[in-house]
Scaffold this motif. Structure first.
Motif, short mmCIF file in Angstrom:
data_model
loop_
_atom_site.label_atom_id
_atom_site.label_comp_id
_atom_site.label_asym_id
_atom_site.label_seq_id
_atom_site.Cartn_x
_atom_site.Cartn_y
_atom_site.Cartn_z
N PHE A 1 5.25 -0.77 1.82
CA PHE A 1 4.20 -0.45 2.79
C PHE A 1 4.60 0.81 3.54
CE2 PHE A 1 7.22 -3.39 4.71
CZ PHE A 1 7.58 -2.74 5.88
N VAL B 1 -2.79 -4.56 -7.90
CA VAL B 1 -2.21 -4.37 -6.59
C VAL B 1 -2.35 -5.68 -5.83
CG1 VAL B 1 -2.28 -3.10 -4.41
CG2 VAL B 1 -2.75 -1.91 -6.56
N ASP C 1 -1.48 -7.69 -2.06
CA ASP C 1 -1.16 -7.49 -0.66
C ASP C 1 0.14 -8.22 -0.30
OD1 ASP C 1 -2.31 -6.53 2.05
OD2 ASP C 1 -1.74 -8.60 2.44
N CYS D 1 3.85 -3.00 8.95
CA CYS D 1 3.21 -4.07 8.18
C CYS D 1 3.98 -5.37 8.35
CB CYS D 1 3.14 -3.72 6.69
SG CYS D 1 2.52 -5.05 5.64
N ASN E 1 0.81 -1.22 0.00
CA ASN E 1 0.00 0.00 0.00
C ASN E 1 0.83 1.27 0.00
OD1 ASN E 1 1.10 -0.02 2.53
ND2 ASN E 1 -0.82 0.17 3.66
N ARG E 2 2.10 1.18 -0.31
CA ARG E 2 2.97 2.36 -0.27
C ARG E 2 2.51 3.41 -1.26
NH1 ARG E 2 8.02 4.04 2.25
NH2 ARG E 2 8.44 6.05 1.25
N ASN E 3 2.33 4.65 -0.78
CA ASN E 3 1.99 5.76 -1.65
C ASN E 3 3.26 6.30 -2.28
OD1 ASN E 3 1.03 8.03 -2.93
ND2 ASN E 3 0.54 9.15 -1.06
#
Length: 354
Positions: free
Chosen positions: A291, A106, A108, A295, A91-93
């Motif tokens: 992440f 994407v 997980d 995490c 989920n890294r922006n």
């Protein structure tokens, strides 16, 4: 550019152990080449549309020719390494990078960890540092590494050219590392830019003797037509009467006990204005684990944002390893490749005991 660590006809049958690698850059490809030659089933996940990471998308075609990289990747594929591309893990922006790349899928990270006998994270450094000077938010002030990625995505036909910022006229590049070198050399030499450019200036806060790219590379840039402004650094950007202005100050170097390089110190009263159409900031990149926050039981160094590993390159999560720039920060090809191969050896030791 070989990544497979054995001859193609000497790849052994599968030993039944599955390893996932997150990141198809130098470290990830190097690890895959060693693991596959020892009989491990290897799957590499990567957000880009083609394997190679910065080797393909971040570096000038003269500094790293692309055909040998692609040949090395093809050899891995022929040896049985599986690539899952256009797939972002975690989920890294990645900020502007996400908009440029537009990964189609994407996955997980926890799901990957649970599906494989071991996992190697080798996601590199894919976001740029900010200078935090006034006016940096101007649309004509742009991170250099993201400019290079956008350029190569378009140049190789993966994205339309409208994702690339409108570089033309007079360009200021800020920095003294290899990203700065490419950010100056690409618009000076690529046919998509060279006729649009008037003046390209590289501003570096120290002298060429301290530059990470080295004095020879600085001299080569000058030979290509790039002006080098040593001992200068922008301190603000603004627009005035329709003109784009970089406010620049001159530095002097001060040797501080215990520091390897002399420290740049601003000279009061030396500020001056310079006019540019565009600015590319190349002041370093940040590690990008897949992440944010916490995490999967994996620890992140709070100062540098890198993944913390032990002497065996394993994270705090059993069976999850990390290598390359996401562990030690931005580096060159050799250290990244060695890190990936060291991690592969650590993974094999770990799996041999299970």
């Amino acid at each position: 550019m070989k990544f497979l660590r054995c001859k193609p006809n000497q790849v052994p049958p599968s030993n039944g152990k599955k390893v996932a690698i997150v990141g198809a850059g130098t470290a990830g490809l190097g690890a895959a080449g060693l693991l596959r030659c020892k009989g491990y089933d290897v799957t590499i996940y990567d957000m880009m549309p083609e394997p190679g990471g910065m080797l393909i998308f971040g570096i000038h075609v003269d500094r790293i020719p692309k055909p040998p990289v692609r040949e090395g990747v093809r050899e891995l594929m022929d040896a049985g390494v599986e690539f899952v591309l256009n797939t972002k893990v975690g989920n890294r922006n990645l900020e502007r990078m996400d908009e440029l790349v537009k990964a189609k899928n994407v996955v997980d990270l926890e799901d990957i960890i649970k599906s494989y006998d071991a996992v190697l994270i080798a996601t590199g450094t894919w976001t740029s540092n900010k200078s935090n000077v006034p006016g940096e938010e101007m649309p004509w002030v742009y991170p250099a590494m993201e400019f290079l990625i956008a350029t190569h995505l378009a140049k190789f036909g993966y994205r339309p050219w409208d994702i690339v910022p409108d570089i033309k006229g007079d360009l200021l590049v800020v920095g003294g590392g290899y990203t700065a070198e490419d950010a100056a050399y690409v618009p000076r030499t690529y046919p998509e830019y060279k006729e649009r450019m008037k003046k390209i200036v590289l501003s570096y806060r120290r002298t060429r003797n301290e530059a990470p790219m080295g004095p020879m590379e600085m001299t080569n840039l000058e030979a290509s037509g790039v002006e080098i402004w040593e001992l200068t650094v922008p301190i603000a950007y603004r627009e005035e009467a329709g003109k784009r202005i970089a406010r620049i100050i001159r530095n002097r170097l001060v040797q501080v006990p215990g520091e390897r390089r002399p420290r740049p110190e601003p000279i009061p009263g030396s500020e001056f204005d310079a006019y540019f159409n565009f600015v590319l900031e190349a002041i370093g990149e940040r590690a990008t684990p897949p992440f944010e926050g916490e995490c999967c039981g994996i620890k992140i160094d709070p100062k540098w944002g890198t993944i913390v590993v032990n002497k065996d390159m394993m994270t705090d999560r059993k069976g999850v390893f990390a290598a390359g720039d996401v562990v030690h920060g931005p580096s060159q090809l050799g250290p990244a490749l060695k890190s990936g191969m060291d991690a592969a050896n650590a993974i094999m030791r770990y799996l041999s005991q299970r």
